[in-house]
Design a protein around this motif. Sequence first.
Motif, mmCIF file in Angstrom:
data_model
loop_
_atom_site.group_PDB
_atom_site.id
_atom_site.type_symbol
_atom_site.label_atom_id
_atom_site.label_comp_id
_atom_site.label_asym_id
_atom_site.label_seq_id
_atom_site.Cartn_x
_atom_site.Cartn_y
_atom_site.Cartn_z
ATOM 1 N N PRO A 1 0.852 -0.921 0.023
ATOM 2 C CA PRO A 1 0.099 0.047 -0.080
ATOM 3 C C PRO A 1 0.870 1.116 -0.060
ATOM 4 O O PRO A 1 2.046 1.255 0.386
ATOM 5 C CB PRO A 1 -0.705 -0.247 1.561
ATOM 6 C CG PRO A 1 -0.885 -1.768 1.643
ATOM 7 C CD PRO A 1 0.506 -2.030 1.121
ATOM 8 N N HIS A 2 0.287 2.509 -0.522
ATOM 9 C CA HIS A 2 1.240 3.564 -0.929
ATOM 10 C C HIS A 2 0.375 4.730 -0.541
ATOM 11 O O HIS A 2 -0.891 4.835 -0.465
ATOM 12 C CB HIS A 2 1.514 3.455 -2.102
ATOM 13 C CG HIS A 2 2.605 4.455 -2.411
ATOM 14 N ND1 HIS A 2 2.335 5.332 -3.353
ATOM 15 C CD2 HIS A 2 3.920 4.313 -2.165
ATOM 16 C CE1 HIS A 2 3.580 6.322 -3.493
ATOM 17 N NE2 HIS A 2 4.524 5.538 -3.213
ATOM 18 N N ASN A 3 1.128 5.736 -0.153
ATOM 19 C CA ASN A 3 0.419 7.195 -0.050
ATOM 20 C C ASN A 3 -0.449 7.559 -1.272
ATOM 21 O O ASN A 3 -1.620 8.207 -0.968
ATOM 22 C CB ASN A 3 1.501 8.247 -0.141
ATOM 23 C CG ASN A 3 1.655 9.096 1.164
ATOM 24 O OD1 ASN A 3 2.161 10.240 1.187
ATOM 25 N ND2 ASN A 3 1.368 8.420 2.417
ATOM 26 N N SER A 4 -0.445 7.030 -2.533
ATOM 27 C CA SER A 4 -1.241 7.339 -3.583
ATOM 28 C C SER A 4 -2.447 6.709 -3.659
ATOM 29 O O SER A 4 -3.228 6.767 -4.528
ATOM 30 C CB SER A 4 -0.117 7.262 -4.981
ATOM 31 O OG SER A 4 0.377 6.195 -5.009
ATOM 32 N N GLY A 5 -2.787 5.848 -2.670
ATOM 33 C CA GLY A 5 -3.887 5.239 -2.491
ATOM 34 C C GLY A 5 -4.653 5.215 -1.285
ATOM 35 O O GLY A 5 -5.839 4.641 -1.112
ATOM 36 N N HIS A 6 -4.369 5.992 -0.379
ATOM 37 C CA HIS A 6 -4.727 6.288 0.733
ATOM 38 C C HIS A 6 -6.227 6.786 0.823
ATOM 39 O O HIS A 6 -7.424 6.271 1.373
ATOM 40 C CB HIS A 6 -4.171 7.375 1.846
ATOM 41 C CG HIS A 6 -2.933 6.890 2.342
ATOM 42 N ND1 HIS A 6 -2.742 5.713 2.400
ATOM 43 C CD2 HIS A 6 -1.900 7.546 2.915
ATOM 44 C CE1 HIS A 6 -1.460 5.598 3.124
ATOM 45 N NE2 HIS A 6 -0.969 6.669 3.491
ATOM 46 N N HIS A 7 -6.439 7.447 -0.161
ATOM 47 C CA HIS A 7 -7.932 8.225 -0.489
ATOM 48 C C HIS A 7 -8.932 7.004 -0.729
ATOM 49 O O HIS A 7 -9.970 7.256 -0.645
ATOM 50 C CB HIS A 7 -7.967 9.257 -1.812
ATOM 51 C CG HIS A 7 -7.478 8.621 -3.053
ATOM 52 N ND1 HIS A 7 -6.203 8.151 -3.231
ATOM 53 C CD2 HIS A 7 -8.309 8.263 -3.828
ATOM 54 C CE1 HIS A 7 -6.159 7.756 -4.483
ATOM 55 N NE2 HIS A 7 -7.618 7.830 -5.263
ATOM 56 N N THR A 8 -8.505 5.721 -1.278
ATOM 57 C CA THR A 8 -9.615 4.736 -1.857
ATOM 58 C C THR A 8 -10.285 4.451 -0.688
ATOM 59 O O THR A 8 -11.429 3.842 -0.936
ATOM 60 C CB THR A 8 -8.587 3.891 -2.545
ATOM 61 O OG1 THR A 8 -7.778 3.257 -1.671
ATOM 62 C CG2 THR A 8 -7.902 4.403 -3.711
ATOM 63 N N ILE A 9 -10.063 4.524 0.658
ATOM 64 C CA ILE A 9 -10.715 4.140 1.611
ATOM 65 C C ILE A 9 -12.158 4.560 1.712
ATOM 66 O O ILE A 9 -13.009 3.933 1.729
ATOM 67 C CB ILE A 9 -10.107 4.551 3.150
ATOM 68 C CG1 ILE A 9 -8.785 3.571 3.165
ATOM 69 C CG2 ILE A 9 -10.871 3.883 3.976
ATOM 70 C CD1 ILE A 9 -7.933 4.312 4.316
ATOM 71 N N GLU A 10 -12.200 5.862 1.237
ATOM 72 C CA GLU A 10 -13.678 6.523 1.046
ATOM 73 C C GLU A 10 -14.000 6.616 -0.288
ATOM 74 O O GLU A 10 -15.347 6.838 -0.406
ATOM 75 C CB GLU A 10 -13.763 7.959 2.004
ATOM 76 C CG GLU A 10 -13.420 7.748 3.378
ATOM 77 C CD GLU A 10 -12.312 7.735 4.133
ATOM 78 O OE1 GLU A 10 -12.225 7.280 5.220
ATOM 79 O OE2 GLU A 10 -11.191 8.269 3.246
#
Length: 390
Positions: free
Chosen positions: A267-276
């Motif tokens: 997992p990566h910074n560039s995918g954190h937003h995918t949670i919401e």
Amino acid sequence: MAFKQIRLGILGGGQLGKMLIQAAADWNVYVKVLDPAPDAPCRSLASEFVCGALTDYQTVVNFGQDVDIITIEIENVNTKALETLQAQGKTVYPDPKLISLIQDKRLQKQFYKAHDIPTAPFVLTEKRTDVRLYADMLPAVHKLGKEGYDGRGVQKINTSADWEKAFDAPGVLEKQIDFEKELAVMVARNHSGQMEAFPVVEMVFHPEHNLVEYLFAPADISADLARKAQTIAEQVVKTMGFVGLLAVEMFLTKDGEILVNEVAPRPHNSGHHTIEANYTSQYQQLLRAIFNLPLGDTAARCPAAMVNLLGEPGYTGEAVYKGMEKVLGLSGVYVHLYGKTITKPFRKMGHVTILADTTEELPQKVALVKQRLKIISNKKSAAQSSEVIQ
């Protein structure tokens, strides 16, 4: 395999592991974590927590004895130990040989060149004085082959006056790219070969510390460029035979070329937003991939942004989150704190996801979050100004 309660081992107990555990809880997964820090963010959430060195061969081998599947949330792990566990019949994703490849930026760059994956021109260097031989490449970026991360192990060599900034260790000297945007694509692949890419995101880096400050999803690029970026990212995953979740960071040049910069096998910074923001988060997608389950829908529910919460310069000590009320009062804003008790300048302490109906709303909301939420401590360092942070 029939779905049952799986015992998952994670090497690394930081914020990425914490968010992976939160996703695993929905499927009743037993999660065992290894981390050298006794107060690691994962400690309070893990089913079982082991304090130990990720780079110690025997510690890692012992850790993996009673779990079904082993994965990582940080690259700095003992891959020889993972190979031993694999030989013992344990399922290990990503493959330890690929982790070893990605651990070394020199090997990464050689892999791209050997497989016709577009990347910046580069040369390998063994010591500081080698860099002087390549004046024709300036301006350039010198990177340590191993153990560089989050901006560490990277130096810009703009002119001959910067020679002494180069690392006196094996590294890679890359031609500095005059890019238009920095992009990233998260790609998941399971053992059966199913592969899914998340929409392309646009990252904005801190000008001095080479950390992502915030990102926008989707990236403000044409549909053709977005397809091209996803195709290249999928090419990397397929060529590696990678199973798990791979973050592919890229440059979009001013003439429309897309070049692979680096990859991260987790997992990566560039995918954190995918949670919401997405139907499937990067964390659930990783679980689906390593459990060899059908991969989830990666489509976005709406436009989004992610702001990294970094420790304020001049503050080291017990973390104080100033302005939480102001940020939580904004619609479409979700705060994630990582559970790190001590803040330091530019340490990643959390992130904020911002959802909006249109992409045009996002920059203003990003600016508000950056302005209002500050991570400080009760004591300023001597170098800190007397200015009050709002």
